[in-house]
Design an enzyme around this catalytic site. Structure first.
Site, PDB file in Angstrom:
ATOM      1  N   LYS A 154     -60.312 -15.927 -29.211  1.00  0.00           N
ATOM      2  CA  LYS A 154     -59.657 -14.733 -28.663  1.00  0.00           C
ATOM      3  C   LYS A 154     -60.232 -13.525 -29.377  1.00  0.00           C
ATOM      4  CE  LYS A 154     -56.384 -13.657 -25.710  1.00  0.00           C
ATOM      5  NZ  LYS A 154     -55.900 -14.428 -24.551  1.00  0.00           N
ATOM      6  N   ASP A 209     -57.712  -9.956 -20.796  1.00  0.00           N
ATOM      7  CA  ASP A 209     -56.332 -10.203 -21.228  1.00  0.00           C
ATOM      8  C   ASP A 209     -55.649  -8.836 -21.083  1.00  0.00           C
ATOM      9  OD1 ASP A 209     -54.620 -12.447 -22.684  1.00  0.00           O
ATOM     10  OD2 ASP A 209     -54.117 -10.606 -23.727  1.00  0.00           O
TER      11      ASP A 209
HETATM   12  P1  NDP Z   1     -52.256  -6.517 -18.042  1.00  0.00           P
HETATM   13  O1  NDP Z   1     -52.793  -5.562 -19.008  1.00  0.00           O
HETATM   14  O2  NDP Z   1     -52.853  -6.604 -16.686  1.00  0.00           O
HETATM   15  O3  NDP Z   1     -50.684  -6.286 -17.840  1.00  0.00           O
HETATM   16  C1  NDP Z   1     -49.816  -6.360 -18.914  1.00  0.00           C
HETATM   17  C2  NDP Z   1     -48.422  -5.968 -18.442  1.00  0.00           C
HETATM   18  O4  NDP Z   1     -47.477  -6.227 -19.469  1.00  0.00           O
HETATM   19  C3  NDP Z   1     -48.304  -4.481 -18.123  1.00  0.00           C
HETATM   20  O5  NDP Z   1     -47.322  -4.310 -17.148  1.00  0.00           O
HETATM   21  C4  NDP Z   1     -47.873  -3.921 -19.479  1.00  0.00           C
HETATM   22  O6  NDP Z   1     -47.203  -2.671 -19.385  1.00  0.00           O
HETATM   23  C5  NDP Z   1     -46.927  -4.982 -19.959  1.00  0.00           C
HETATM   24  N1  NDP Z   1     -46.921  -5.005 -21.427  1.00  0.00           N
HETATM   25  C6  NDP Z   1     -47.989  -5.198 -22.236  1.00  0.00           C
HETATM   26  N2  NDP Z   1     -47.644  -5.117 -23.519  1.00  0.00           N
HETATM   27  C7  NDP Z   1     -46.330  -4.857 -23.518  1.00  0.00           C
HETATM   28  C8  NDP Z   1     -45.385  -4.662 -24.544  1.00  0.00           C
HETATM   29  N3  NDP Z   1     -45.753  -4.710 -25.847  1.00  0.00           N
HETATM   30  N4  NDP Z   1     -44.098  -4.429 -24.176  1.00  0.00           N
HETATM   31  C9  NDP Z   1     -43.738  -4.368 -22.865  1.00  0.00           C
HETATM   32  N5  NDP Z   1     -44.598  -4.547 -21.851  1.00  0.00           N
HETATM   33  C10 NDP Z   1     -45.864  -4.787 -22.172  1.00  0.00           C
HETATM   34  O7  NDP Z   1     -52.300  -7.948 -18.767  1.00  0.00           O
HETATM   35  P2  NDP Z   1     -52.183  -9.397 -18.146  1.00  0.00           P
HETATM   36  O8  NDP Z   1     -51.317  -9.379 -16.943  1.00  0.00           O
HETATM   37  O9  NDP Z   1     -53.539  -9.944 -18.044  1.00  0.00           O
HETATM   38  O10 NDP Z   1     -51.459 -10.193 -19.335  1.00  0.00           O
HETATM   39  C11 NDP Z   1     -50.042 -10.389 -19.380  1.00  0.00           C
HETATM   40  C12 NDP Z   1     -49.730 -11.590 -20.263  1.00  0.00           C
HETATM   41  O11 NDP Z   1     -50.362 -12.756 -19.715  1.00  0.00           O
HETATM   42  C13 NDP Z   1     -50.239 -11.520 -21.709  1.00  0.00           C
HETATM   43  O12 NDP Z   1     -49.335 -12.235 -22.537  1.00  0.00           O
HETATM   44  C14 NDP Z   1     -51.562 -12.268 -21.650  1.00  0.00           C
HETATM   45  O13 NDP Z   1     -51.940 -12.748 -22.918  1.00  0.00           O
HETATM   46  C15 NDP Z   1     -51.183 -13.386 -20.701  1.00  0.00           C
HETATM   47  N6  NDP Z   1     -52.270 -14.071 -20.023  1.00  0.00           N
HETATM   48  C16 NDP Z   1     -53.207 -13.413 -19.302  1.00  0.00           C
HETATM   49  C17 NDP Z   1     -54.201 -14.109 -18.632  1.00  0.00           C
HETATM   50  C18 NDP Z   1     -55.199 -13.443 -17.764  1.00  0.00           C
HETATM   51  O14 NDP Z   1     -55.989 -14.147 -17.138  1.00  0.00           O
HETATM   52  N7  NDP Z   1     -55.209 -12.118 -17.645  1.00  0.00           N
HETATM   53  C19 NDP Z   1     -54.304 -15.563 -18.743  1.00  0.00           C
HETATM   54  C20 NDP Z   1     -53.212 -16.188 -19.466  1.00  0.00           C
HETATM   55  C21 NDP Z   1     -52.257 -15.448 -20.089  1.00  0.00           C
HETATM   56  P3  NDP Z   1     -48.030  -1.327 -19.708  1.00  0.00           P
HETATM   57  O15 NDP Z   1     -48.920  -1.123 -18.526  1.00  0.00           O
HETATM   58  O16 NDP Z   1     -47.005  -0.263 -19.856  1.00  0.00           O
HETATM   59  O17 NDP Z   1     -48.790  -1.572 -20.980  1.00  0.00           O
HETATM   60  O1  2IT Z   2     -54.781 -16.129 -22.398  1.00  0.00           O
HETATM   61  C1  2IT Z   2     -55.654 -16.517 -21.594  1.00  0.00           C
HETATM   62  O2  2IT Z   2     -55.761 -17.694 -21.260  1.00  0.00           O
HETATM   63  C2  2IT Z   2     -56.558 -15.506 -21.025  1.00  0.00           C
HETATM   64  N1  2IT Z   2     -56.415 -14.321 -21.324  1.00  0.00           N
HETATM   65  C3  2IT Z   2     -57.680 -15.925 -20.124  1.00  0.00           C
HETATM   66  C4  2IT Z   2     -58.865 -16.397 -20.928  1.00  0.00           C
HETATM   67  C5  2IT Z   2     -60.108 -16.686 -20.143  1.00  0.00           C
HETATM   68  O3  2IT Z   2     -61.103 -17.001 -20.824  1.00  0.00           O
HETATM   69  O4  2IT Z   2     -60.133 -16.609 -18.920  1.00  0.00           O
END
Ligand code: NDP
Ligand code: 2IT
Length: 453
Positions: A126, A166
């Site tokens: 990561k 992420d």
């Molecule tokens: P994005 O940046 O697209 O969206 C994140 C969302 O969560 C936004 O709405 C953001 O609000 C909110 N958020 C982030 N940090 C905080 C916080 N500290 N408190 C409250 N709200 C918060 O990220 P993703 O959708 O990609 O990721 C969301 C989650 O999913 C994370 O935990 C990530 O690690 C996990 N994840 C992502 C994957 C991927 O493929 N993208 C894969 C597997 C897991 P704001 O816009 O106001 O910051």
């Molecule tokens: O938390 C996760 O699994 C991710 N942010 C996606 C990682 C990836 O390599 O697609």
């Protein structure tokens, strides 16, 4: 925990006393793999726990860049290369002001077990930076990504370490990062995933994490002859994972009534339908503004500002059947979990990484909810990243239906693997134990095969 593990865990805490999220992630795995260690004395003899908590390599670097006013800014960049027993390091990059070594290590640790569950050959890593993209112009984001890659490029490669997105890193950032990598390495390779379709990306990668989480929820419901149809769902976040979780819930005829961002959340009792979801995508992906605008546009919806000092988050206090936390770590605490259960929620499926505190997890398990931890439920994202790598190696692109079909099969397989491991170790239906044990066994057996490296 028994004494050996207690001692090892204490050493982990003593070494890095401030890394609380890392400790939380390690503790959960240690607690669930005890019966595995008891059955396999070689794991203790070969100091597997001591080895698995120590990253193979940690890279920390300065990221200097100039903002639109010409002012010099300095951020801190990270890449934690946690474990390569099963394949090259694989995992996302997070750009958020809260990023530090603790957060990076917890995410990299979780990633190792998640990737092991995907059925694909990927190690875990990561990375990211404490850069805040909010309010920055496209040019500033581009210069930051270029400065970040100016150091990262020497540590990664399509057979070494393959970053992706992420929080705060989506298609725009992956584009800028890829451009800089290509320039510096003088190579057009699949070194990042989540690329745009026209230059090496995979269909379904943007949707994969959210779709995969809902496929996993559907598998859990099927064990009770039930389905998503007609279920009222609470979803948090409004970024990549939340948007496609909501989309797949709608595809399967469920109802979504909440979404959020770090400023607050909206509750729409009438349901967030496809048109409203399209509006959310415009707000978040194009205009990059606050979710509060949803309530300005749809007057029946209620917007409530976040109150960081509150003991519980009111988003989790509405009548519903299912909850999909898709924002960030520790967003559901013990009292939120109690509210969910009180309101009739019987399924919790984690799109985010470690969104539930240990107190919340204990409650979900105590009350026998259908509870899927992130490392199983959100593995669809990295799984389709693995499929993107496969397509890049072949220099071919699979059609949408084929990638979606493979994603479904992978989520089905992860679900089955978790249930089988949980049953084998006398915790039937416990997806936390199942995911940790199945992921752990696969990784540590590979580590033993490969000797002390
Ligand atoms: P994005 O940046 O697209 O969206 C994140 C969302 O969560 C936004 O709405 C953001 O609000 C909110 N958020 C982030 N940090 C905080 C916080 N500290 N408190 C409250 N709200 C918060 O990220 P993703 O959708 O990609 O990721 C969301 C989650 O999913 C994370 O935990 C990530 O690690 C996990 N994840 C992502 C994957 C991927 O493929 N993208 C894969 C597997 C897991 P704001 O816009 O106001 O910051
Ligand atoms: O938390 C996760 O699994 C991710 N942010 C996606 C990682 C990836 O390599 O697609």
């Amino acid at each position: 925990m028994n004494t050996t593990k207690d001692a090892i865990f204490e050493r982990v805490m003593d070494r890095d006393p401030d890394q609380r999220e890392f400790h939380q992630a390690v503790r959960e795995v240690f607690e669930t793999v005890r019966p595995v260690l008891d059955r396999n004395p070689a794991y203790r003899r070969e100091a597997i726990l001591e080895r698995i908590v120590e990253p193979e390599r940690v890279i920390v670097f300065r990221v200097p860049w100039a903002d639109d006013q010409g002012q010099v800014q300095v951020n801190r960049g990270f890449r934690v290369e946690m474990n390569s027993a099963l394949g090259p390091y694989k995992g996302g990059l997070r750009f958020h002001p809260s990023v530090n070594l603790d957060i990076m290590k917890f995410l990299a640790f979780e990633q190792v077990f998640k990737n092991a569950l995907t059925t694909l050959a990927m190690g875990g890593g990561k990375g990211g930076a404490d850069f805040n993209p909010k309010g920055r112009s496209d040019r500033e984001v581009m210069r930051f990504c270029q400065a970040f890659m100016a150091e990262l490029y020497r540590h990664i490669g399509p057979n070494t370490d393959i970053p992706a997105g992420d929080i705060g890193v989506g298609a725009r950032e992956i584009g800028y990062l890829f451009g800089m990598y290509k320039k510096l390495a003088n190579e057009f390779t699949g070194v990042l995933t989540g690329k745009s379709l026209a230059w090496g990306g995979s269909l379904i990668r943007p949707e994969a994490t959210g779709y995969g989480a809902v496929y996993f929820a559907a598998e859990m419901l099927a064990t009770r002859n039930d389905s998503i149809e007609g279920k009222t769902c609470l979803v948090s976040g409004s970024g990549n994972v939340a948007q496609y979780t909501a989309e797949k819930i709608l595809d399967l005829n469920g109802r979504v009534v909440t979404l959020s961002d770090s400023s607050g959340y909206i509750y729409d009792e009438e349901g967030i339908d496809r048109d409203k979801l399209a509006f959310v995508k415009e707000l978040k992906n194009i205009r990059r503004v606050r979710i509060s605008e949803y309530a300005e546009r749809y007057s029946q919806a209620v917007y409530r500002e976040a109150e960081p000092d509150r003991l519980s988050n009111p988003l989790w206090d509405h009548p519903a059947d299912c909850a999909f936390p898709c924002a960030t770590e520790n967003e559901i605490n013990g009292s939120d979990a109690a509210h969910l259960i009180h309101n009739g929620v019987f399924l919790v499926c984690e799109g985010a990484n470690m969104p539930s505190t240990p107190e919340a997890v204990d409650l979900f398990l105590d009350k026998a909810l259908l509870y899927a931890p992130g490392k199983a439920a959100n593995a669809g994202g990295v799984a389709v990243s693995g499929l993107e790598m496969a397509q890049n190696s072949m220099r071919l692109n699979w059609p949408r239906e084929e990638v979606d079909h493979r994603l479904k099969l992978i989520m089905k397989s992860i679900h089955q693997t978790c249930l089988a491991a949980a049953a084998e170790y006398n915790t039937p239906g416990n997806y936390v134990a199942g995911a940790n044990i199945a992921g752990f066994v696969k990784v540590v057996n590979a580590m033993l095969d490969q000797g002390l490296v």
